[in-house]
Design a protein around this motif. Structure first.
Motif, mmCIF file in Angstrom:
data_model
loop_
_atom_site.group_PDB
_atom_site.id
_atom_site.type_symbol
_atom_site.label_atom_id
_atom_site.label_comp_id
_atom_site.label_asym_id
_atom_site.label_seq_id
_atom_site.Cartn_x
_atom_site.Cartn_y
_atom_site.Cartn_z
ATOM 1 N N GLN A 85 -9.708 0.967 10.376
ATOM 2 C CA GLN A 85 -10.339 1.521 9.195
ATOM 3 C C GLN A 85 -9.383 2.509 8.532
ATOM 4 N N PRO A 86 -9.500 2.745 7.237
ATOM 5 C CA PRO A 86 -8.627 3.721 6.570
ATOM 6 C C PRO A 86 -8.714 5.090 7.237
ATOM 7 N N ASN B 290 0.794 -1.227 0.000
ATOM 8 C CA ASN B 290 0.000 0.000 0.000
ATOM 9 C C ASN B 290 0.829 1.280 0.000
ATOM 10 N N GLU C 24 -2.264 -0.008 8.278
ATOM 11 C CA GLU C 24 -3.374 0.015 9.230
ATOM 12 C C GLU C 24 -4.475 -0.999 8.903
ATOM 13 N N THR C 25 -4.785 -1.241 7.629
ATOM 14 C CA THR C 25 -5.880 -2.162 7.318
ATOM 15 C C THR C 25 -5.562 -3.590 7.762
#
Length: 255
Positions: free
Chosen positions: A125-126, A96, A119-120
């Motif tokens: 959550q984004p 990402n 983070e995902t």
């Protein structure tokens, strides 16, 4: 010590004479994360606080305390899942990272980009990491401002102010509380005032106080003015939800 830890966290180097025997120099470059723990606020300078993530641990009640052997047994049991979760986060981060775009980069820009990319895979959550991180930075900045007698006086001044360093120093001495004066941390010379202002400027800017210094002919001028803060800069969420690999979710405050 604060300056040394700042250099260590973002990268720095020192040069020494090789073997202390000749004129040849050797350069030592170092960059490491630093973990510091204690009861009091260990960092009070804004430049170090802005590089830090502050975590206040909850009190452990007596009926939930465990022996070292029990803790090690549980750690051994979850170690494979924790490692797997970390590897999944690294994999997601590598995938990402090229596509991550942040509206505003904090001082620890690479850290923010990398954590956002991961983070995902960590059950967030984004955008949730940056919400929590900016709230943590807000808390850290407040710690630094509360620890500074000069910052407390400046935040109470009627702004805008424009004048020489000596005029500002006189105004600060007039408006300072007796407690601040007894603390002996207020600057007593214009040089000390300039040094403290230079360190406080980034933190003051984040809470809406803009500091600028100019030279008009032979006269040095300091300007202080309030500006409307951008609410998107340092939001203050109450908590984030982390998906943990060893038994469900756990709410963790961003403090």
């Amino acid at each position: 010590m604060s300056d040394a830890i700042c250099r260590l966290s973002t990268g720095g180097g020192n040069s020494y004479r090789e073997l202390y025997s000749d004129a040849e120099e050797i350069l030592f470059m170092v960059q490491r994360p630093v973990l510091i723990n204690g009861i009091d606020d260990l960092a009070t300078r804004g430049d170090l606080l802005d590089r830090a993530v502050i975590i206040n641990l909850p009190t452990i009640p007596e009926n939930r305390r465990r022996t070292e052997a029990e803790i090690n047994t549980k750690l051994d049991a979850v170690r494979p899942r924790v490692l797997g979760k970390l590897l999944s986060a690294v994999s997601a981060g590598l995938t990402n990272l090229p596509d991550v775009q942040l509206d505003r980069l904090p001082r620890m820009a690479d850290f923010a980009l990398w954590a956002t990319a991961c983070e995902t895979a960590l059950g967030m959550q984004p955008g949730q990491f940056m919400d929590a991180y900016t709230g943590n930075r807000r808390d850290a900045l407040e710690i630094g401002l509360e620890a500074s007698s000069l910052a407390q006086v400046i935040r109470r001044l009627e702004l805008p102010f424009e004048g020489t360093p000596n005029e500002l120093l006189c105004l600060i001495n007039e408006r300072a509380t007796e407690e601040a004066k007894r603390s002996r941390t207020l600057p007593t010379t214009t040089k000390a005032l300039s040094n403290q202002l230079r360190r406080l400027a980034p933190a003051l800017r984040e809470v809406g106080i803009e500091l600028s210094r100019e030279r008009e002919n032979t006269r040095r001028v300091i300007r202080l003015e309030r500006r409307v803060s951008n609410p998107s800069q340092l939001s203050h969420p109450s908590q984030i939800k982390l998906g943990l690999p060893f038994g469900g979710d756990r709410s963790v405050t961003d403090r």
